[in-house]
Design an enzyme around this catalytic site. Structure first.
Site, mmCIF file in Angstrom:
data_model
loop_
_atom_site.group_PDB
_atom_site.id
_atom_site.type_symbol
_atom_site.label_atom_id
_atom_site.label_comp_id
_atom_site.label_asym_id
_atom_site.label_seq_id
_atom_site.Cartn_x
_atom_site.Cartn_y
_atom_site.Cartn_z
ATOM 1 N N PRO A 204 10.294 -7.979 -9.034
ATOM 2 C CA PRO A 204 10.073 -6.548 -9.263
ATOM 3 C C PRO A 204 11.374 -5.754 -9.214
ATOM 4 C CG PRO A 204 9.686 -7.023 -6.974
ATOM 5 C CD PRO A 204 10.107 -8.329 -7.605
ATOM 6 N N ASN A 206 11.827 -2.962 -7.177
ATOM 7 C CA ASN A 206 12.081 -2.199 -5.950
ATOM 8 C C ASN A 206 13.038 -2.912 -4.988
ATOM 9 O OD1 ASN A 206 9.966 -4.061 -5.576
ATOM 10 N ND2 ASN A 206 9.109 -2.893 -3.874
ATOM 11 N N LYS A 229 12.532 -14.276 -14.500
ATOM 12 C CA LYS A 229 12.566 -13.035 -15.297
ATOM 13 C C LYS A 229 12.789 -11.847 -14.380
ATOM 14 C CE LYS A 229 9.536 -10.060 -16.749
ATOM 15 N NZ LYS A 229 10.344 -8.793 -16.793
ATOM 16 N N GLU A 305 2.477 -11.878 -4.718
ATOM 17 C CA GLU A 305 2.717 -10.875 -3.672
ATOM 18 C C GLU A 305 2.558 -9.528 -4.342
ATOM 19 O OE1 GLU A 305 4.035 -7.988 -1.831
ATOM 20 O OE2 GLU A 305 6.059 -8.818 -2.108
ATOM 21 N N LEU A 306 1.463 -8.818 -4.023
ATOM 22 C CA LEU A 306 1.019 -7.684 -4.821
ATOM 23 C C LEU A 306 1.040 -6.381 -4.025
ATOM 24 C CD1 LEU A 306 -1.922 -9.599 -6.576
ATOM 25 C CD2 LEU A 306 0.443 -9.337 -7.357
ATOM 26 N N GLY A 307 0.197 -5.453 -4.411
ATOM 27 C CA GLY A 307 0.241 -4.108 -3.852
ATOM 28 C C GLY A 307 -0.371 -3.992 -2.465
ATOM 29 N N CYS A 339 5.946 -2.268 -1.197
ATOM 30 C CA CYS A 339 4.555 -2.718 -1.285
ATOM 31 C C CYS A 339 3.836 -2.631 0.053
ATOM 32 C CB CYS A 339 4.503 -4.145 -1.823
ATOM 33 S SG CYS A 339 5.499 -5.317 -0.880
ATOM 34 N N GLN A 386 7.719 6.763 -12.850
ATOM 35 C CA GLN A 386 7.349 6.701 -11.444
ATOM 36 C C GLN A 386 7.398 8.092 -10.809
ATOM 37 O OE1 GLN A 386 6.042 4.210 -9.989
ATOM 38 N NE2 GLN A 386 5.999 4.944 -7.873
ATOM 39 N N GLU A 436 -2.196 3.166 -4.197
ATOM 40 C CA GLU A 436 -0.799 2.887 -3.885
ATOM 41 C C GLU A 436 0.082 3.857 -4.682
ATOM 42 O OE1 GLU A 436 1.981 -1.007 -3.251
ATOM 43 O OE2 GLU A 436 0.837 -0.919 -5.118
ATOM 44 N N PHE A 438 3.443 4.546 -4.132
ATOM 45 C CA PHE A 438 4.784 3.995 -4.318
ATOM 46 C C PHE A 438 5.823 5.108 -4.397
ATOM 47 C CE2 PHE A 438 7.091 0.070 -5.810
ATOM 48 C CZ PHE A 438 6.526 -0.775 -4.881
#
Length: 538
Positions: A204, A206, A229, A305-307, A339, A386, A436, A438
């Site tokens: 990601p 962040n 990636k 590994e998500l929100g 997260c 964002q 979320e 963020f």
């Protein structure tokens, strides 16, 4: 989805009554913003400080060489302080992913890396860590420039954490082994822990370099090859670090780095039939797509590994001043773009009013500005999208009846800065308490007793982390075992030692990263059973 939720929530209300209340709230909101906009501590944002580094690594890394995308296309990465272009980066696509996977496949099937003596793999990874330490200032500058996070935090904390992770997994390289297992018959039974093969990894924006280390560290230590990636917002630090890894002596094709976009490069990596394993960190919605593409292709295993929407619970016996500071850090760290941010601050009713006043004061004293200035605590959000998302949630909080205590508006006239924002009188069904965000938006909720706060904290589709602030160990133990989350921090928050596993329950993901648990994602277990003839013992 957000607009639909707002529309459905407002269209059922009495039109006249709602408009009257809405415009009254709006006047109060605007007035509050005007009053508060000069309260947050200021570091100049109109003139951006020079990062003092040139960007040289903008191509794809495939089979040991930095190359242009097959299409010749590039995309721009932007400075979140100003919106100006930092660099034009090669835009990888399906053809580039295929070339990278083929290189990783050759390196795994025929190259020296998985066959290398584990101690030699360890030494090479340690050389990489040494090179990162040598180039610490450059890595910190690139990370701060591309992501907007404070340079002081990058150079003092975040990049040293990256190096620590790499050294931690270098230490594991020659300590991976199977077991000898007793059998009910005349058999010798052992397990082999084998590298899984070609690992596809998607990181990601962040924590670009930290997630780079969390992903490649265990994969390389186990003897795998990697196609990674980067996030399109923040491709630069991983490319710089990849060059250092090749300087350390990594064989060609072992690490390949593709910069590009999710629907193209990301989807191609997830669907590729020659990729043996996927690891993804990002949003829950994208994680579902990753899992689906993996299943539709070769059913490759996936770590996600998500929100999160993590509760931070302040108990009635807490030291309020310390709790305020810890809750502030739990939410506002990394501009709120974390997260596991403690984004639902539950405070016991007996200390609620005191906590709110002190949380408001702390937010209004938070230093916002150019992340290259040493006094700055909070830089800009990653981009305009964002920024606008955060502002929509702030408006939603006001419209829902939460009380704006601090912030609530843009900070400065340039870039993507948001004032540190605090809401009180937050209810569980408000979007600022369920979604979320963020971003730097603290929602403070009131509770009466432990049973109530446990039920409310667990009533979320997410289960990534939680914070507990109490001086009573019985209370801490009750909460620790009751909260359905992957990490519980007691009287602390955001402790990310290399050996501590991290991951979530429910829709916050599957699998664990870091520590010994992170190795399991990149190993296959093979049982080997051999018949014994007249064994002397069993």
């Amino acid at each position: 989805m957000y607009v639909q939720k707002i529309h459905s929530a407002t269209s059922s209300r009495s039109s006249l009554a709602y408009r009257t209340r809405y415009f009254g709230q709006l006047r109060n909101w605007v007035g509050a913003i005007v009053r508060r906009s000069f309260s947050t501590s200021v570091a100049a944002v109109d003139e951006a400080t020079s990062p003092g580094i040139s960007i040289d690594d903008t191509q794809l890394l495939i089979d040991g060489a930095f190359v242009d995308a097959a299409s010749g296309k590039t995309f721009s990465t932007f400075d979140p302080r100003t919106g100006d272009v930092i660099a034009h980066v090669a835009e990888g696509d399906k053809e580039d992913v295929n070339r990278a996977v083929q290189a990783a496949r050759r390196a795994f099937d025929h190259g020296p890396w998985p066959k290398m003596v584990p101690y030699e793999r360890s030494r090479l990874i340690l050389r990489f860590a040494d090179l990162m330490e040598k180039h610490l200032a450059d890595l910190a500058a690139i990370e701060a420039w591309d992501s907007g996070k404070p340079y002081k935090h990058c150079i003092d904390t975040e990049i040293p954490m990256v190096i620590r992770i790499i050294r931690y997994y270098a230490g594991w390289a020659d300590k991976i082994h199977g077991l000898t297992i007793p059998s009910d018959g005349h058999h010798h039974v052992q397990t082999l822990h084998e590298p899984i093969g070609v690992a596809g990894q998607i990181i990601p924006w962040n924590f670009p370099l930290l997630m780079f280390a969390w992903k490649i560290g265990p994969a390389l230590a186990c003897g795998n090859t990697v196609v990674l990636k980067t996030a399109e917002h923040t491709p630069l630090s991983a490319l710089y670090a990849a060059r250092l890894l090749h300087e350390a002596g990594i064989p060609n094709g072992v690490l390949n780095v593709i910069s590009g976009f999710g629907p193209t490069a990301g989807a191609a990596l997830c669907s590729h039939m020659e990729v043996d394993k996927l690891a993804f960190t990002g949003s829950t919605m994208t994680g579902k797509s990753v899992l689906e593409l993996a299943a539709r292709s070769n059913l490759k295993p996936v770590t996600l590994e998500l929100g999160g929407k993590s509760p931070f619970i302040v108990c009635e016996d807490a030291d309020v001043d310390k709790a305020v500071e810890m809750a502030h850090s739990a939410l506002f760290f990394n501009q709120g773009q974390c997260c596991c941010a403690g984004s639902r601050t539950f405070v016991h009713e007996s200390v609620y009013d005191e906590f709110v006043e002190k949380a408001k004061a702390r937010a209004m004293n938070r230093v916002v500005g150019d992340p290259f200035r040493v006094e700055v605590e909070q830089g800009p959000q990653i981009d305009s999208k964002q920024f606008e998302k955060i502002m929509m949630y702030i408006r939603s909080g006001m419209e829902s009846g939460a009380k704006l205590e601090a912030g609530g508006a843009r900070f400065g006239n340039r870039g993507f800065y948001v004032q540190p924002t605090v809401f009180s009188n937050v209810q569980d069904d408000m979007l600022i308490a369920t979604d979320e965000i963020f971003g730097p938006v603290q929602s403070i909720l009131k509770y009466r007793d432990l049973d109530e706060v446990i039920a409310r904290a667990n009533k979320s589709p997410y289960g990534l982390a939680a914070g507990v602030f109490t001086s009573n160990m019985d209370t801490a133990n009750t909460l620790t075992r009751s909260l359905r989350v992957g990490s519980v921090w007691i009287n602390c928050y955001d402790v990310f030692d290399a050996a501590i596993p991290f991951g979530g329950y429910k829709m916050s993901g599957q699998g664990r990263e870091k520590g010994i648990y992170g190795l399991r994602n990149y190993l296959q277990v093979k049982a080997v059973v051999q018949a014994l003839k007249d064994p002397a013992w069993l």
